[in-house]
Design a protein around this motif. Structure first.
Motif, mmCIF file in Angstrom:
data_model
loop_
_atom_site.group_PDB
_atom_site.id
_atom_site.type_symbol
_atom_site.label_atom_id
_atom_site.label_comp_id
_atom_site.label_asym_id
_atom_site.label_seq_id
_atom_site.Cartn_x
_atom_site.Cartn_y
_atom_site.Cartn_z
ATOM 1 N N VAL A 78 21.728 12.453 43.667
ATOM 2 C CA VAL A 78 22.347 12.498 42.341
ATOM 3 C C VAL A 78 21.363 12.987 41.283
ATOM 4 O O VAL A 78 21.761 13.631 40.307
ATOM 5 C CB VAL A 78 22.919 11.107 41.974
ATOM 6 C CG1 VAL A 78 21.828 10.068 41.872
ATOM 7 C CG2 VAL A 78 23.716 11.176 40.675
ATOM 8 N N TYR A 81 21.471 16.839 41.288
ATOM 9 C CA TYR A 81 22.672 17.344 40.631
ATOM 10 C C TYR A 81 22.594 17.136 39.126
ATOM 11 O O TYR A 81 22.977 18.017 38.341
ATOM 12 C CB TYR A 81 23.910 16.655 41.200
ATOM 13 C CG TYR A 81 24.397 17.227 42.503
ATOM 14 C CD1 TYR A 81 25.440 18.157 42.528
ATOM 15 C CD2 TYR A 81 23.831 16.854 43.719
ATOM 16 C CE1 TYR A 81 25.901 18.684 43.724
ATOM 17 C CE2 TYR A 81 24.282 17.379 44.921
ATOM 18 C CZ TYR A 81 25.317 18.289 44.916
ATOM 19 O OH TYR A 81 25.760 18.817 46.106
ATOM 20 N N SER A 82 22.102 15.967 38.701
ATOM 21 C CA SER A 82 22.014 15.679 37.270
ATOM 22 C C SER A 82 21.064 16.628 36.567
ATOM 23 O O SER A 82 21.283 17.012 35.408
ATOM 24 C CB SER A 82 21.572 14.226 37.056
ATOM 25 O OG SER A 82 22.565 13.322 37.498
ATOM 26 N N LEU A 104 29.290 18.690 38.194
ATOM 27 C CA LEU A 104 29.696 17.282 38.251
ATOM 28 C C LEU A 104 30.829 17.085 39.249
ATOM 29 O O LEU A 104 30.796 16.159 40.073
ATOM 30 C CB LEU A 104 30.131 16.804 36.866
ATOM 31 C CG LEU A 104 30.709 15.382 36.829
ATOM 32 C CD1 LEU A 104 29.631 14.356 37.142
ATOM 33 C CD2 LEU A 104 31.353 15.089 35.472
ATOM 34 N N LEU A 107 29.644 17.256 42.696
ATOM 35 C CA LEU A 107 28.927 16.027 43.046
ATOM 36 C C LEU A 107 29.905 14.941 43.470
ATOM 37 O O LEU A 107 29.668 14.226 44.449
ATOM 38 C CB LEU A 107 28.090 15.559 41.856
ATOM 39 C CG LEU A 107 27.394 14.198 41.976
ATOM 40 C CD1 LEU A 107 26.473 14.172 43.185
ATOM 41 C CD2 LEU A 107 26.608 13.894 40.709
ATOM 42 N N ILE A 108 31.015 14.820 42.746
ATOM 43 C CA ILE A 108 32.028 13.826 43.109
ATOM 44 C C ILE A 108 32.590 14.121 44.496
ATOM 45 O O ILE A 108 32.774 13.225 45.319
ATOM 46 C CB ILE A 108 33.157 13.818 42.058
ATOM 47 C CG1 ILE A 108 32.608 13.325 40.715
ATOM 48 C CG2 ILE A 108 34.318 12.938 42.510
ATOM 49 C CD1 ILE A 108 33.589 13.449 39.566
ATOM 50 N N PRO A 124 28.107 10.175 41.771
ATOM 51 C CA PRO A 124 27.674 10.422 40.392
ATOM 52 C C PRO A 124 27.297 9.121 39.706
ATOM 53 O O PRO A 124 27.869 8.067 39.985
ATOM 54 C CB PRO A 124 28.915 11.049 39.750
ATOM 55 C CG PRO A 124 30.065 10.540 40.562
ATOM 56 C CD PRO A 124 29.546 10.431 41.966
ATOM 57 N N ASP A 125 26.321 9.169 38.807
ATOM 58 C CA ASP A 125 25.936 7.998 38.038
ATOM 59 C C ASP A 125 26.217 8.253 36.558
ATOM 60 O O ASP A 125 26.770 9.286 36.178
ATOM 61 C CB ASP A 125 24.467 7.630 38.277
ATOM 62 C CG ASP A 125 23.512 8.737 37.863
ATOM 63 O OD1 ASP A 125 23.963 9.752 37.280
ATOM 64 O OD2 ASP A 125 22.304 8.604 38.132
ATOM 65 N N SER A 128 24.860 11.522 35.125
ATOM 66 C CA SER A 128 25.617 12.723 35.503
ATOM 67 C C SER A 128 26.777 12.958 34.541
ATOM 68 O O SER A 128 26.996 14.081 34.057
ATOM 69 C CB SER A 128 26.153 12.592 36.928
ATOM 70 O OG SER A 128 25.144 12.215 37.832
ATOM 71 N N PHE A 129 27.540 11.892 34.288
ATOM 72 C CA PHE A 129 28.687 12.015 33.394
ATOM 73 C C PHE A 129 28.245 12.258 31.951
ATOM 74 O O PHE A 129 28.792 13.128 31.260
ATOM 75 C CB PHE A 129 29.549 10.748 33.469
ATOM 76 C CG PHE A 129 30.395 10.660 34.703
ATOM 77 C CD1 PHE A 129 31.576 11.384 34.803
ATOM 78 C CD2 PHE A 129 30.028 9.855 35.766
ATOM 79 C CE1 PHE A 129 32.373 11.306 35.936
ATOM 80 C CE2 PHE A 129 30.809 9.770 36.908
ATOM 81 C CZ PHE A 129 31.977 10.496 36.996
ATOM 82 N N THR A 132 27.082 15.737 31.255
ATOM 83 C CA THR A 132 28.200 16.679 31.191
ATOM 84 C C THR A 132 28.943 16.555 29.861
ATOM 85 O O THR A 132 29.300 17.565 29.232
ATOM 86 C CB THR A 132 29.185 16.442 32.352
ATOM 87 O OG1 THR A 132 28.469 16.450 33.602
ATOM 88 C CG2 THR A 132 30.256 17.515 32.387
ATOM 89 N N MET A 163 35.182 9.412 34.283
ATOM 90 C CA MET A 163 34.096 8.469 34.516
ATOM 91 C C MET A 163 34.646 7.060 34.750
ATOM 92 O O MET A 163 34.220 6.345 35.673
ATOM 93 C CB MET A 163 33.145 8.486 33.319
ATOM 94 C CG MET A 163 31.922 7.613 33.456
ATOM 95 S SD MET A 163 30.872 7.760 31.971
ATOM 96 C CE MET A 163 29.475 6.751 32.460
#
Length: 226
Positions: A78, A81-82, A104, A107-108, A124-125, A128-129, A132, A163
């Motif tokens: 994660v 990706y973040s 994002l 990632l999901i 995702p954490d 991440s959200f 975005t 989220m």
């Protein structure tokens, strides 16, 4: 395919993460594209090393407990990706917020694939959200016409709602698994009487996950048509 030996000197997960972090903080127009290119390279290396690991040792790579593996392989997590999302969010290039959103959503989707293989730090954490959402906030401030700014705000709210839905689905699945453990324990000890299970079935979790998948598709469709 060439064999990837465990004792060869190759970049590891941390090596790639440092590069992605550098692009995330570069704040250059091309940072997002370059970070995504590195992430895609990392994903290709991961698949090669995973295949080589399983062919060499005859067992699947353990994503749930990395210390049980014979050696560790390059694995996008994660944080990787973040960093790509942040690289796009900090970029002034046109379409950067859309690309951050795309990463994002991937990632999901990747979280589901990794869970099927036995876990892993792929979900995702909050970062991440939030990164975005910040990308859309930046897009709203940079767009000149009111309609464009409003559309960016709507997209930011859609990510906020997603989220909450992802969190609800994760909570429901965790509760379902906990209840399943309680039921198994009671069955093993013949202690059905007095056992109270409050909600939380795998069916509930699946229904919430279907909602996440549906809204992910809606966001994807909006991104493709914008």
């Amino acid at each position: 395919m060439a064999t990837l030996h465990a004792n060869a000197v190759r970049p590891n997960t941390q090596s790639y993460t440092y590069v992605l972090s550098a692009y995330a903080n570069a704040q250059a127009p091309t940072s997002g594209n370059n970070a995504e290119r590195v992430l895609n390279m990392m994903k290709r290396i991961h698949e090669m090393e995973r295949e080589d690991y399983e062919n060499t040792y005859g067992v699947p790579y353990n994503y749930s407990n990395l210390d049980e593996n014979k050696h560790k392989i390059v694995t996008p997590d994660v944080v990787c990706y973040s960093n790509v999302i942040k690289a796009y969010g900090n970029s002034s290039a046109t379409g950067s917020a859309e690309k951050a959103e795309e990463i994002l959503l991937s990632l999901i989707q990747s979280a589901g694939i990794t869970n099927e293989r036995g876990g892993g730090n792929m979900g995702p954490d909050a970062i991440s959200f939030e990164t975005t959402i910040r990308a859309w906030a930046n897009a709203a401030s940079e767009r000149r016409n009111p309609r464009g700014r409003y559309e960016a705000a709507v997209r930011a709210e859609a990510i906020l709602n997603l989220m909450n839905e992802v969190a609800d689905a994760a909570d429901a699945r965790e509760m379902a698994l906990e209840n399943s453990k309680k039921e198994n324990t009671a069955a093993d000890g013949n202690e059905h009487d007095g056992l109270e299970i409050k909600g939380g079935t795998l069916q509930d979790a699946d229904l919430l996950q279907e909602k996440v998948d549906k809204n992910t598709d809606v966001i994807n469709a909006a991104r493709c048509c914008s």
